[in-house]
Design a protein around this motif. Structure first.
Motif, PDB file in Angstrom:
ATOM      1  N   ASP A 144     -29.674 -14.589  27.741  1.00  0.00           N
ATOM      2  CA  ASP A 144     -29.869 -13.178  27.421  1.00  0.00           C
ATOM      3  C   ASP A 144     -29.438 -12.891  25.984  1.00  0.00           C
ATOM      4  N   ALA A 145     -29.403 -11.613  25.622  1.00  0.00           N
ATOM      5  CA  ALA A 145     -29.093 -11.236  24.242  1.00  0.00           C
ATOM      6  C   ALA A 145     -27.699 -11.665  23.811  1.00  0.00           C
ATOM      7  N   LEU A 146     -26.799 -11.859  24.783  1.00  0.00           N
ATOM      8  CA  LEU A 146     -25.437 -12.279  24.479  1.00  0.00           C
ATOM      9  C   LEU A 146     -25.259 -13.787  24.560  1.00  0.00           C
ATOM     10  N   GLY A 147     -26.354 -14.516  24.785  1.00  0.00           N
ATOM     11  CA  GLY A 147     -26.283 -15.966  24.831  1.00  0.00           C
ATOM     12  C   GLY A 147     -25.856 -16.526  26.172  1.00  0.00           C
ATOM     13  N   GLU A 148     -25.933 -15.710  27.244  1.00  0.00           N
ATOM     14  CA  GLU A 148     -25.504 -16.145  28.571  1.00  0.00           C
ATOM     15  C   GLU A 148     -26.706 -16.466  29.464  1.00  0.00           C
ATOM     16  N   TYR A 149     -26.586 -17.567  30.213  1.00  0.00           N
ATOM     17  CA  TYR A 149     -27.607 -17.959  31.192  1.00  0.00           C
ATOM     18  C   TYR A 149     -27.212 -17.478  32.581  1.00  0.00           C
ATOM     19  N   SER A 150     -28.185 -17.001  33.347  1.00  0.00           N
ATOM     20  CA  SER A 150     -27.899 -16.653  34.734  1.00  0.00           C
ATOM     21  C   SER A 150     -27.474 -17.901  35.495  1.00  0.00           C
ATOM     22  N   GLY A 151     -26.492 -17.725  36.360  1.00  0.00           N
ATOM     23  CA  GLY A 151     -25.929 -18.852  37.081  1.00  0.00           C
ATOM     24  C   GLY A 151     -24.801 -19.537  36.341  1.00  0.00           C
ATOM     25  N   PHE A 152     -24.636 -19.190  35.045  1.00  0.00           N
ATOM     26  CA  PHE A 152     -23.616 -19.838  34.222  1.00  0.00           C
ATOM     27  C   PHE A 152     -22.912 -18.822  33.317  1.00  0.00           C
ATOM     28  N   VAL A 153     -22.923 -17.565  33.693  1.00  0.00           N
ATOM     29  CA  VAL A 153     -22.373 -16.518  32.835  1.00  0.00           C
ATOM     30  C   VAL A 153     -20.901 -16.802  32.526  1.00  0.00           C
ATOM     31  N   GLY A 154     -20.545 -16.624  31.271  1.00  0.00           N
ATOM     32  CA  GLY A 154     -19.194 -16.875  30.791  1.00  0.00           C
ATOM     33  C   GLY A 154     -19.103 -18.045  29.846  1.00  0.00           C
ATOM     34  N   ARG A 155     -20.144 -18.892  29.836  1.00  0.00           N
ATOM     35  CA  ARG A 155     -20.113 -20.063  28.955  1.00  0.00           C
ATOM     36  C   ARG A 155     -20.144 -19.675  27.475  1.00  0.00           C
ATOM     37  N   ASN A 156     -20.681 -18.469  27.167  1.00  0.00           N
ATOM     38  CA  ASN A 156     -20.727 -18.038  25.771  1.00  0.00           C
ATOM     39  C   ASN A 156     -19.706 -16.936  25.484  1.00  0.00           C
ATOM     40  N   GLY A 157     -18.734 -16.822  26.386  1.00  0.00           N
ATOM     41  CA  GLY A 157     -17.603 -15.951  26.114  1.00  0.00           C
ATOM     42  C   GLY A 157     -17.745 -14.507  26.524  1.00  0.00           C
ATOM     43  N   HIS A 158     -18.751 -14.177  27.350  1.00  0.00           N
ATOM     44  CA  HIS A 158     -18.950 -12.793  27.757  1.00  0.00           C
ATOM     45  C   HIS A 158     -18.793 -12.657  29.274  1.00  0.00           C
ATOM     46  N   THR A 159     -18.392 -11.481  29.700  1.00  0.00           N
ATOM     47  CA  THR A 159     -18.254 -11.184  31.119  1.00  0.00           C
ATOM     48  C   THR A 159     -19.325 -10.187  31.525  1.00  0.00           C
ATOM     49  N   GLU A 160     -20.130 -10.534  32.515  1.00  0.00           N
ATOM     50  CA  GLU A 160     -21.177  -9.640  32.993  1.00  0.00           C
ATOM     51  C   GLU A 160     -21.580 -10.062  34.399  1.00  0.00           C
ATOM     52  N   GLU A 161     -22.382  -9.233  35.055  1.00  0.00           N
ATOM     53  CA  GLU A 161     -22.873  -9.568  36.391  1.00  0.00           C
ATOM     54  C   GLU A 161     -23.782 -10.783  36.317  1.00  0.00           C
ATOM     55  N   ASP A 162     -23.680 -11.627  37.347  1.00  0.00           N
ATOM     56  CA  ASP A 162     -24.458 -12.866  37.344  1.00  0.00           C
ATOM     57  C   ASP A 162     -25.066 -13.091  38.725  1.00  0.00           C
ATOM     58  N   ASP A 163     -26.379 -12.829  38.836  1.00  0.00           N
ATOM     59  CA  ASP A 163     -27.052 -13.031  40.115  1.00  0.00           C
ATOM     60  C   ASP A 163     -27.771 -14.373  40.196  1.00  0.00           C
ATOM     61  N   GLY A 164     -27.691 -15.148  39.122  1.00  0.00           N
ATOM     62  CA  GLY A 164     -28.303 -16.468  39.121  1.00  0.00           C
ATOM     63  C   GLY A 164     -29.805 -16.480  38.971  1.00  0.00           C
ATOM     64  N   THR A 165     -30.425 -15.330  38.685  1.00  0.00           N
ATOM     65  CA  THR A 165     -31.896 -15.300  38.597  1.00  0.00           C
ATOM     66  C   THR A 165     -32.438 -14.616  37.352  1.00  0.00           C
ATOM     67  N   PHE A 166     -31.608 -13.844  36.628  1.00  0.00           N
ATOM     68  CA  PHE A 166     -32.186 -13.124  35.492  1.00  0.00           C
ATOM     69  C   PHE A 166     -32.692 -14.091  34.427  1.00  0.00           C
ATOM     70  N   LEU A 167     -33.809 -13.713  33.828  1.00  0.00           N
ATOM     71  CA  LEU A 167     -34.474 -14.477  32.772  1.00  0.00           C
ATOM     72  C   LEU A 167     -34.856 -15.879  33.240  1.00  0.00           C
ATOM     73  N   ARG A 168     -35.266 -15.966  34.500  1.00  0.00           N
ATOM     74  CA  ARG A 168     -35.804 -17.197  35.081  1.00  0.00           C
ATOM     75  C   ARG A 168     -37.015 -16.840  35.932  1.00  0.00           C
ATOM     76  N   GLY A 169     -38.047 -17.662  35.867  1.00  0.00           N
ATOM     77  CA  GLY A 169     -39.199 -17.436  36.729  1.00  0.00           C
ATOM     78  C   GLY A 169     -40.426 -18.170  36.240  1.00  0.00           C
TER      79      GLY A 169
END
Length: 289
Positions: A144-169
């Motif tokens: 996403d815009a903050l550099g976070e992948y769904s299913g792996f949120v936090g790897r780029n230093g940000h805290t946000e909701e993670d449903d494991g599916t955003f920006l995948r399909g």
């Protein structure tokens, strides 16, 4: 190298990245040759294999907004898809952030904010004279815009909701080998230039909203014009991401091969970068491999 940079070499050293047991096992960089061309459409049966590894890269026409907000167009000279050329390209690693069972859908944004990107990807089959490949699942995923992948949120230093599916399909290609997907322009994270991951599957079985089975016949990455990207990363919400950005010329995967290396052809949807872009590419795969 700082500790942050050292920890972020995840896609340069994929085999060293620990994977959750439920995730697809990461692959090392593969160098199986495929065909790939730039452009909006492939003409059935009309594309010819050209030049092996030394073939010229396909022309890339990119539209970008200048500092006054008006749209300008630039192009690099070489062979074009309309002239019937496929350009050989190597597959690349799928990276450490892949997940199985992507949702089959056209719009993968969910609630993610960012500059809209409308993809039109055309898949052609080199095992069948570069004819369009129908009923192939084209799957993409990116941060996403903050550099976070769904299913792996936090790897780029940000805290946000993670449903494991955003920006995948993904979507199945039609009879012309085309698939349309809608997403946002990716953000960035340390060690990699802005990019999108892609897999092409054949023989999948669709479920209510996903798929099962099938075979992955291509794993690649998509890249963006560096000048346009600079402008986009400077606007909200991308500007909230303060992690170090790697430029395209310094990326460990992109090899400056234009469309042959996954560089998208971009067409502005409006007079400003915030209006979004159409992104096109013709990807040749070998269904017999």
């Amino acid at each position: 190298m700082s500790m942050t940079e050292n920890q972020a070499q995840h896609e340069q050293n994929d085999n060293n990245v620990p994977q959750p047991a439920s995730h697809r096992r990461d692959k090392s960089v593969q160098r199986r040759r495929i065909l790939i061309g730039g452009g909006t459409m492939a003409v059935a049966g009309g594309l010819a294999i050209a030049g092996m590894a030394s073939a010229d890269p396909v022309t890339e026409s990119t539209t970008k907004a200048d500092t006054s907000g008006s749209a300008t167009t630039s192009a690099s000279a070489s062979a074009t898809t309309s002239s019937g050329v496929c350009t050989l390209n190597a597959e690349v690693t799928e990276g450490p952030y892949s997940l199985d069972g992507a949702l089959v859908r056209e719009d993968i944004r969910e609630d993610k904010e960012g500059v809209e990107v409308q993809y039109t990807l055309t898949v052609v089959d080199t095992a069948n004279d570069c004819a369009p490949l129908a009923d192939a699942l084209v799957e993409i995923w990116h941060c996403d815009a903050l550099g976070e992948y769904s299913g792996f949120v936090g790897r780029n230093g940000h805290t946000e909701e993670d449903d494991g599916t955003f920006l995948r399909g993904g979507q199945l290609t039609d009879s012309d080998g085309q698939v349309k997907l809608i997403s946002i322009w990716p953000g960035h994270y340390v060690s990699r230039a802005v990019h999108v991951h892609m897999r092409v599957h054949t023989d999948v079985t669709l479920t209510d909203d996903s798929y099962t089975g099938g075979e992955v016949i291509h794993t690649g990455q998509l890249f963006f014009d560096a000048d346009i990207n600079t402008e986009i990363q400077a606007i909200s919400p991308y500007s909230d991401n303060t992690t170090k950005e790697t430029q395209l010329d310094d990326d460990s995967i992109y090899d400056d091969g234009g469309a042959s290396s996954g560089l998208l052809t971009l067409t502005a949807l409006g007079s400003s970068v915030s209006d979004g872009y159409k992104a096109t590419l013709t990807v040749g795969v070998d269904s017999s491999s």
